[in-house]
Design a protein around this motif. Structure first.
Motif, PDB file in Angstrom:
ATOM      1  N   SER A  57       9.014   4.457   5.818  1.00 25.24           N
ATOM      2  CA  SER A  57       7.551   4.449   5.891  1.00 25.24           C
ATOM      3  C   SER A  57       7.034   5.601   6.744  1.00 25.24           C
ATOM      4  O   SER A  57       6.010   6.208   6.423  1.00 25.24           O
ATOM      5  N   CYS A  58       7.748   5.925   7.816  1.00 28.20           N
ATOM      6  CA  CYS A  58       7.334   7.052   8.664  1.00 28.20           C
ATOM      7  C   CYS A  58       7.358   8.363   7.887  1.00 28.20           C
ATOM      8  O   CYS A  58       6.419   9.165   7.952  1.00 28.20           O
ATOM      9  N   ARG A  59       8.432   8.582   7.158  1.00 32.09           N
ATOM     10  CA  ARG A  59       8.596   9.845   6.433  1.00 32.09           C
ATOM     11  C   ARG A  59       7.602   9.997   5.287  1.00 32.09           C
ATOM     12  O   ARG A  59       7.354  11.104   4.825  1.00 32.09           O
ATOM     13  N   ASN A  60       7.068   8.885   4.847  1.00 31.00           N
ATOM     14  CA  ASN A  60       6.144   8.935   3.719  1.00 31.00           C
ATOM     15  C   ASN A  60       4.704   8.631   4.132  1.00 31.00           C
ATOM     16  O   ASN A  60       3.894   8.189   3.315  1.00 31.00           O
ATOM     17  N   SER A  61       4.396   8.890   5.390  1.00 34.06           N
ATOM     18  CA  SER A  61       3.026   8.733   5.862  1.00 34.06           C
ATOM     19  C   SER A  61       2.102   9.667   5.087  1.00 34.06           C
ATOM     20  O   SER A  61       2.504  10.756   4.663  1.00 34.06           O
ATOM     21  N   LEU A  62       0.863   9.232   4.924  1.00 35.83           N
ATOM     22  CA  LEU A  62      -0.129  10.019   4.192  1.00 35.83           C
ATOM     23  C   LEU A  62      -1.074  10.701   5.176  1.00 35.83           C
ATOM     24  O   LEU A  62      -1.355  10.168   6.247  1.00 35.83           O
ATOM     25  N   PRO A  63      -1.586  11.884   4.845  1.00 37.41           N
ATOM     26  CA  PRO A  63      -2.434  12.644   5.780  1.00 37.41           C
ATOM     27  C   PRO A  63      -3.666  11.852   6.219  1.00 37.41           C
ATOM     28  O   PRO A  63      -4.276  11.140   5.418  1.00 37.41           O
ATOM     29  N   TRP A  64      -4.034  12.011   7.481  1.00 37.55           N
ATOM     30  CA  TRP A  64      -5.226  11.327   7.982  1.00 37.55           C
ATOM     31  C   TRP A  64      -6.472  11.793   7.240  1.00 37.55           C
ATOM     32  O   TRP A  64      -7.413  11.020   7.034  1.00 37.55           O
ATOM     33  N   SER A  65      -6.488  13.047   6.829  1.00 40.22           N
ATOM     34  CA  SER A  65      -7.644  13.562   6.092  1.00 40.22           C
ATOM     35  C   SER A  65      -7.822  12.806   4.779  1.00 40.22           C
ATOM     36  O   SER A  65      -8.950  12.504   4.361  1.00 40.22           O
ATOM     37  N   TRP A  66      -6.700  12.476   4.131  1.00 40.34           N
ATOM     38  CA  TRP A  66      -6.772  11.700   2.892  1.00 40.34           C
ATOM     39  C   TRP A  66      -7.208  10.271   3.183  1.00 40.34           C
ATOM     40  O   TRP A  66      -7.995   9.677   2.433  1.00 40.34           O
ATOM     41  N   CYS A  67      -6.717   9.715   4.277  1.00 34.10           N
ATOM     42  CA  CYS A  67      -7.104   8.360   4.678  1.00 34.10           C
ATOM     43  C   CYS A  67      -8.612   8.286   4.914  1.00 34.10           C
ATOM     44  O   CYS A  67      -9.274   7.327   4.500  1.00 34.10           O
ATOM     45  N   ASP A  68      -9.158   9.302   5.574  1.00 30.31           N
ATOM     46  CA  ASP A  68     -10.605   9.343   5.812  1.00 30.31           C
ATOM     47  C   ASP A  68     -11.371   9.376   4.493  1.00 30.31           C
ATOM     48  O   ASP A  68     -12.415   8.730   4.342  1.00 30.31           O
ATOM     49  N   GLU A  69     -10.839  10.123   3.543  1.00 31.15           N
ATOM     50  CA  GLU A  69     -11.462  10.208   2.220  1.00 31.15           C
ATOM     51  C   GLU A  69     -11.432   8.849   1.517  1.00 31.15           C
ATOM     52  O   GLU A  69     -12.414   8.433   0.883  1.00 31.15           O
ATOM     53  N   LEU A  70     -10.311   8.163   1.644  1.00 31.88           N
ATOM     54  CA  LEU A  70     -10.155   6.843   1.026  1.00 31.88           C
ATOM     55  C   LEU A  70     -11.164   5.850   1.592  1.00 31.88           C
ATOM     56  O   LEU A  70     -11.838   5.131   0.847  1.00 31.88           O
ATOM     57  N   LEU A  71     -11.284   5.827   2.912  1.00 27.43           N
ATOM     58  CA  LEU A  71     -12.153   4.852   3.562  1.00 27.43           C
ATOM     59  C   LEU A  71     -13.626   5.222   3.479  1.00 27.43           C
ATOM     60  O   LEU A  71     -14.491   4.428   3.850  1.00 27.43           O
ATOM     61  N   ALA A  72     -13.906   6.425   2.987  1.00 27.12           N
ATOM     62  CA  ALA A  72     -15.295   6.869   2.848  1.00 27.12           C
ATOM     63  C   ALA A  72     -15.836   6.619   1.440  1.00 27.12           C
ATOM     64  O   ALA A  72     -16.935   7.085   1.104  1.00 27.12           O
ATOM     65  N   LEU A  73     -15.106   5.880   0.623  1.00 23.25           N
ATOM     66  CA  LEU A  73     -15.540   5.636  -0.752  1.00 23.25           C
ATOM     67  C   LEU A  73     -16.813   4.798  -0.834  1.00 23.25           C
ATOM     68  O   LEU A  73     -17.492   4.774  -1.855  1.00 23.25           O
ATOM     69  N   ASN A  74     -17.102   4.078   0.228  1.00 21.37           N
ATOM     70  CA  ASN A  74     -18.331   3.280   0.321  1.00 21.37           C
ATOM     71  C   ASN A  74     -18.428   2.209  -0.768  1.00 21.37           C
ATOM     72  O   ASN A  74     -19.487   1.964  -1.340  1.00 21.37           O
TER      73      ASN A  74
END
Length: 209
Positions: free
Chosen positions: A87-104
Protein backbone atom coordinates in the motif's frame (compact mmCIF):
# COMPACT_ATOMS: atom_id res chain seq x y z
CA UNK A 1 -21.23 -14.73 8.11
CA UNK A 2 -21.10 -18.50 8.60
CA UNK A 3 -24.74 -18.84 7.56
CA UNK A 4 -24.20 -16.79 4.41
CA UNK A 5 -21.14 -18.79 3.37
CA UNK A 6 -22.83 -22.14 4.00
CA UNK A 7 -25.92 -21.12 2.05
CA UNK A 8 -23.87 -19.83 -0.90
CA UNK A 9 -20.86 -22.14 -1.33
CA UNK A 10 -18.33 -20.90 -3.85
CA UNK A 11 -20.08 -17.55 -4.27
CA UNK A 12 -18.99 -15.44 -1.29
CA UNK A 13 -15.86 -13.28 -1.39
CA UNK A 14 -14.71 -11.91 1.96
CA UNK A 15 -12.68 -8.71 2.27
CA UNK A 16 -10.94 -8.31 5.63
CA UNK A 17 -9.65 -4.81 6.40
CA UNK A 18 -9.26 -5.03 10.18
CA UNK A 19 -7.85 -7.45 12.76
CA UNK A 20 -8.90 -10.97 11.78
CA UNK A 21 -10.58 -11.97 15.04
CA UNK A 22 -14.03 -12.61 13.58
CA UNK A 23 -12.67 -14.74 10.74
CA UNK A 24 -10.60 -16.80 13.17
CA UNK A 25 -13.60 -17.40 15.43
CA UNK A 26 -15.78 -18.31 12.44
CA UNK A 27 -13.42 -20.97 11.10
CA UNK A 28 -13.06 -22.51 14.56
CA UNK A 29 -16.85 -22.68 14.94
CA UNK A 30 -17.29 -24.11 11.46
CA UNK A 31 -14.06 -25.36 9.84
CA UNK A 32 -15.78 -26.22 6.55
CA UNK A 33 -16.34 -22.57 5.61
CA UNK A 34 -12.66 -22.17 4.75
CA UNK A 35 -13.18 -24.25 1.62
CA UNK A 36 -16.58 -22.79 0.73
CA UNK A 37 -15.42 -19.22 0.15
CA UNK A 38 -14.89 -18.05 -3.40
CA UNK A 39 -11.94 -15.95 -2.24
CA UNK A 40 -10.51 -14.07 0.72
CA UNK A 41 -8.88 -10.65 0.39
CA UNK A 42 -6.89 -9.28 3.33
CA UNK A 43 -5.34 -5.91 4.00
CA UNK A 44 -2.68 -6.59 6.57
CA UNK A 45 0.68 -8.05 7.35
CA UNK A 46 4.08 -7.04 6.10
CA UNK A 47 6.78 -8.69 4.03
CA UNK A 48 9.97 -6.83 4.90
CA UNK A 49 9.85 -6.69 8.72
CA UNK A 50 8.97 -2.98 8.61
CA UNK A 51 6.15 -2.29 11.04
CA UNK A 52 3.73 0.61 11.40
CA UNK A 53 2.60 -0.23 14.94
CA UNK A 54 5.49 -2.15 16.45
CA UNK A 55 9.05 -2.40 15.18
CA UNK A 56 8.21 -5.32 12.92
CA UNK A 57 4.42 -5.51 12.90
CA UNK A 58 1.53 -4.11 10.86
CA UNK A 59 -1.51 -2.97 12.85
CA UNK A 60 -4.16 -5.48 11.73
CA UNK A 61 -1.93 -8.47 12.44
CA UNK A 62 -0.36 -7.06 15.62
CA UNK A 63 -3.80 -6.32 17.09
CA UNK A 64 -4.57 -10.07 17.15
CA UNK A 65 -1.59 -12.19 16.05
CA UNK A 66 -3.28 -15.46 17.01
CA UNK A 67 -6.25 -14.65 14.80
CA UNK A 68 -4.00 -13.80 11.86
CA UNK A 69 -2.12 -17.06 12.42
CA UNK A 70 -5.34 -19.09 12.44
CA UNK A 71 -6.75 -17.42 9.33
CA UNK A 72 -3.58 -17.91 7.30
CA UNK A 73 -3.31 -21.49 8.54
CA UNK A 74 -6.89 -22.71 8.16
CA UNK A 75 -8.49 -20.82 5.28
CA UNK A 76 -7.70 -22.80 2.15
CA UNK A 77 -9.68 -20.76 -0.38
CA UNK A 78 -7.81 -18.49 -2.83
CA UNK A 79 -6.30 -15.82 -0.56
CA UNK A 80 -4.93 -12.44 -1.63
CA UNK A 81 -3.03 -10.11 0.68
CA UNK A 82 -2.44 -6.38 0.30
CA UNK A 83 0.44 -5.78 2.69
CA UNK A 84 1.57 -2.58 4.36
CA UNK A 85 4.57 -2.22 2.04
CA UNK A 86 2.37 -2.78 -1.00
CA UNK A 87 0.00 0.00 0.00
CA UNK A 88 2.88 2.38 0.73
CA UNK A 89 4.49 1.81 -2.65
CA UNK A 90 1.22 2.38 -4.43
CA UNK A 91 0.23 5.61 -2.71
CA UNK A 92 -1.50 8.13 -4.95
CA UNK A 93 -0.35 11.78 -5.29
CA UNK A 94 -1.88 14.26 -2.86
CA UNK A 95 -2.64 16.54 -5.80
CA UNK A 96 -4.83 13.80 -7.28
CA UNK A 97 -6.47 13.21 -3.90
CA UNK A 98 -7.34 16.91 -3.70
CA UNK A 99 -8.88 16.68 -7.16
CA UNK A 100 -10.92 13.65 -6.11
CA UNK A 101 -12.29 15.30 -2.98
CA UNK A 102 -13.09 18.50 -4.87
CA UNK A 103 -15.69 16.81 -7.09
CA UNK A 104 -18.42 18.39 -4.97
CA UNK A 105 -20.75 15.41 -5.07
CA UNK A 106 -22.53 14.12 -1.95
CA UNK A 107 -20.21 11.11 -1.82
CA UNK A 108 -17.04 13.16 -2.31
CA UNK A 109 -18.11 15.66 0.33
CA UNK A 110 -18.86 12.83 2.76
CA UNK A 111 -15.46 11.21 2.18
CA UNK A 112 -13.75 14.59 2.52
CA UNK A 113 -15.40 15.11 5.90
CA UNK A 114 -14.70 11.69 7.39
CA UNK A 115 -11.13 11.52 6.07
CA UNK A 116 -9.97 15.01 7.03
CA UNK A 117 -8.32 13.93 10.28
CA UNK A 118 -6.63 10.84 8.81
CA UNK A 119 -5.39 12.80 5.79
CA UNK A 120 -3.88 15.41 8.09
CA UNK A 121 -2.19 12.65 10.08
CA UNK A 122 -0.91 11.03 6.88
CA UNK A 123 0.95 14.21 5.99
CA UNK A 124 2.61 14.56 9.39
CA UNK A 125 6.26 13.94 10.21
CA UNK A 126 5.36 11.10 12.59
CA UNK A 127 3.51 9.21 9.86
CA UNK A 128 6.54 9.43 7.59
CA UNK A 129 8.33 7.16 10.07
CA UNK A 130 5.70 4.47 9.51
CA UNK A 131 5.68 4.33 5.72
CA UNK A 132 8.25 2.15 4.00
CA UNK A 133 8.60 4.29 0.89
CA UNK A 134 6.67 6.67 -1.30
CA UNK A 135 4.54 9.64 -0.35
CA UNK A 136 0.90 10.43 -0.97
CA UNK A 137 -2.63 9.21 -0.31
CA UNK A 138 -2.35 5.68 1.09
CA UNK A 139 -5.83 4.24 1.46
CA UNK A 140 -4.63 0.86 2.69
CA UNK A 141 -7.95 -0.97 2.90
CA UNK A 142 -9.06 0.22 -0.51
CA UNK A 143 -6.44 -1.87 -2.28
CA UNK A 144 -7.87 -5.13 -0.97
CA UNK A 145 -11.43 -4.06 -1.69
CA UNK A 146 -10.61 -2.78 -5.18
CA UNK A 147 -8.83 -6.03 -6.04
CA UNK A 148 -11.83 -8.04 -4.86
CA UNK A 149 -14.10 -5.98 -7.13
CA UNK A 150 -11.78 -6.13 -10.13
CA UNK A 151 -8.88 -8.56 -9.94
CA UNK A 152 -7.36 -7.21 -13.17
CA UNK A 153 -6.17 -4.22 -11.13
CA UNK A 154 -3.39 -6.39 -9.71
CA UNK A 155 -0.71 -6.64 -12.37
CA UNK A 156 1.88 -8.56 -10.37
CA UNK A 157 1.73 -10.91 -7.40
CA UNK A 158 3.69 -13.79 -5.94
CA UNK A 159 2.39 -17.06 -4.53
CA UNK A 160 4.00 -18.19 -1.30
CA UNK A 161 3.19 -20.00 1.94
CA UNK A 162 2.90 -17.69 4.93
CA UNK A 163 2.44 -17.74 8.68
CA UNK A 164 2.54 -15.29 11.58
CA UNK A 165 5.17 -15.02 14.31
CA UNK A 166 3.63 -15.42 17.77
CA UNK A 167 6.61 -15.53 20.12
CA UNK A 168 9.25 -12.91 19.30
CA UNK A 169 9.86 -9.94 21.58
CA UNK A 170 10.15 -7.65 18.57
CA UNK A 171 8.55 -9.73 15.81
CA UNK A 172 5.25 -10.87 17.36
CA UNK A 173 2.53 -10.31 14.77
CA UNK A 174 4.93 -10.14 11.83
CA UNK A 175 3.95 -12.10 8.73
CA UNK A 176 6.55 -14.66 7.68
CA UNK A 177 7.01 -15.72 4.05
CA UNK A 178 8.28 -19.26 3.52
CA UNK A 179 10.25 -19.13 0.28
CA UNK A 180 12.27 -22.21 1.26
CA UNK A 181 9.25 -24.44 1.84
CA UNK A 182 10.20 -25.27 5.41
CA UNK A 183 6.64 -24.87 6.69
CA UNK A 184 5.50 -27.76 4.47
CA UNK A 185 2.22 -25.97 3.78
CA UNK A 186 0.17 -26.96 0.74
CA UNK A 187 -1.88 -23.78 0.74
CA UNK A 188 -0.18 -20.65 -0.52
CA UNK A 189 -1.45 -17.08 -0.66
CA UNK A 190 -1.04 -14.43 -3.31
CA UNK A 191 0.96 -11.43 -2.12
CA UNK A 192 0.03 -8.36 -4.17
CA UNK A 193 3.05 -6.62 -5.65
CA UNK A 194 1.91 -4.14 -8.29
CA UNK A 195 -1.39 -2.46 -9.13
CA UNK A 196 -2.64 -0.55 -12.17
CA UNK A 197 -2.82 2.91 -10.61
CA UNK A 198 -4.68 4.46 -13.51
CA UNK A 199 -7.45 1.88 -13.25
CA UNK A 200 -7.53 2.40 -9.49
CA UNK A 201 -7.84 6.17 -9.91
CA UNK A 202 -10.71 5.69 -12.32
CA UNK A 203 -12.44 3.36 -9.89
CA UNK A 204 -12.11 6.01 -7.19
CA UNK A 205 -13.50 8.68 -9.49
CA UNK A 206 -16.44 6.53 -10.56
CA UNK A 207 -17.28 5.72 -6.94
CA UNK A 208 -17.61 9.40 -6.07
CA UNK A 209 -20.20 10.22 -8.74
Amino acid sequence: MIKMINENPGEVTLVATAPLTNLAVAVQLNPKISKKLKALYIMGGNTESRGNTTTCGEFNFVADPEAAYIVLDRYTCPTYIATWEFSCRNSLPWSWCDELLALNTPKANFVKTISSLSNKKAQSADYQKEITEGKGFNSCDTYALAAAINDTLITKSEEVAVTVELEGNFTRGMMVLDYMGQLKKKHKVFIMKEIDKEKLKQMFMNSMK
